[in-house]
Write an enzyme that holds these catalytic residues in place. Structure first.
Site, PDB file in Angstrom:
ATOM      1  N   ASP A  44      35.445  39.096  39.145  1.00 34.37           N
ATOM      2  CA  ASP A  44      36.859  39.408  38.968  1.00 34.37           C
ATOM      3  C   ASP A  44      37.705  38.165  39.235  1.00 34.37           C
ATOM      4  O   ASP A  44      37.261  37.239  39.923  1.00 34.37           O
ATOM      5  CB  ASP A  44      37.288  40.505  39.947  1.00 34.37           C
ATOM      6  CG  ASP A  44      36.558  41.814  39.687  1.00 34.37           C
ATOM      7  OD1 ASP A  44      36.104  42.023  38.548  1.00 34.37           O
ATOM      8  OD2 ASP A  44      36.454  42.608  40.631  1.00 34.37           O
TER       9      ASP A  44
HETATM   10  N1  URA Z   1      32.068  43.649  42.270  1.00 34.43           N
HETATM   11  C1  URA Z   1      33.409  43.625  42.144  1.00 34.43           C
HETATM   12  O1  URA Z   1      34.082  44.605  42.434  1.00 34.43           O
HETATM   13  N2  URA Z   1      33.975  42.498  41.705  1.00 34.43           N
HETATM   14  C2  URA Z   1      33.285  41.377  41.407  1.00 34.43           C
HETATM   15  O2  URA Z   1      33.875  40.374  41.031  1.00 34.43           O
HETATM   16  C3  URA Z   1      31.891  41.420  41.546  1.00 34.43           C
HETATM   17  C4  URA Z   1      31.300  42.565  41.971  1.00 34.43           C
END
Ligand code: URA
Length: 241
Positions: free
Chosen positions: A108
């Site tokens: 993310d």
């Molecule tokens: N899980 C998440 O919620 N975000 C990420 O970036 C990776 C794993």
């Protein structure tokens, strides 16, 4: 022509990460030799695996693909290009860039840590496929203390958002129960955040610290990257860091 043969200027531009016209310039300046003979033709066909190609006296070892470890900072997105946000590819220094690089898997925008960047689609598929069970390990800071029963829920293969079944995951609670390590063998959208929400918690900070048996190099500052060696690549494919 054998399928393995390649134009000299293409080989040089791929291996030296220079433009095709810069590669031609090197040949024009007589800086390039093939098996000890000065190369004269840009479009000369070479066998990358067998011929000895030198540029300015330095032998170029052919590598079909590159594999880069990046320590992604928050605020940068895992995409090849974007109109609004900075992308992980823009953090790769000019000399390491190659055509067709892409991030193998997405973190993310606000997640930090290990992103693998490569031009090897098959390798990326093998790392990402849930069937291959390559572990991705994260460090997270939670809003509320994690409980023992949360670890059991994670391990049971929980259902998130009422419909998506997850593979069993590991939740390790540290001395400070708001700080945890989570290991996944797949990569669903916002997976850790949604798993935390399912057990009534919230992720405040998230960082990926390893993929397979390869840990993020702690000497890499945020936004820095380096190439992954062939030995490390083998580590990445299996085990746990
Ligand atoms: N899980 C998440 O919620 N975000 C990420 O970036 C990776 C794993």
């Amino acid at each position: 022509m054998s399928e393995k043969l390649m134009r000299l200027d293409k080989f040089l531009s791929g291996q030296l990460a220079v433009s095709r016209s810069d590669a031609k310039e090197l040949i024009k300046k007589r800086f390039v030799t093939v098996n000890g003979e000065t190369a004269k033709l840009y479009d000369m066909k070479i066998d990358p695996a067998a011929d000895s190609v030198c540029s300015e006296g330095v032998r170029l070892t052919y590598r079909e693909h590159v594999y880069i470890m990046l320590n992604k900072p928050a605020g940068v997105i895992c995409a090849t290009r974007d109109r609004l946000s900075e992308t992980v590819l823009e953090l790769i220094p000019e000399e390491m860039r190659r055509k067709d690089l892409f991030p193998a898997g997405r973190l993310d925008k606000d997640t930090e840590g290990f992103v693998l960047i490569t031009d090897d689609g098959e390798f990326a598929h093998n790392i990402l496929s849930p069937k291959k069970h390559v572990e991705k390990r994260y460090f997270a800071v939670l809003e509320d203390p994690a409980r023992k029963e949360d670890a059991e829920t994670f391990a049971s293969g929980m259902v998130i958002d009422g419909e998506e079944k997850c593979l069993p995951a590991e939740l390790e609670i540290t001395e400070n129960p708001k700080e945890v390590y989570i290991t996944l063998r797949e990569g669903k959208y916002h997976q850790i955040k949604r798993m935390a929400e399912t057990v009534g918690n919230r992720v405040l900070y998230l960082k990926r610290i390893s993929i397979g048996g390869l840990a993020l190099d702690e000497s890499l500052k945020e936004g820095e990257c380096r190439e992954i060696s062939p030995v490390e690549l083998e580590m990445l494919k299996k085990g746990r860091a």
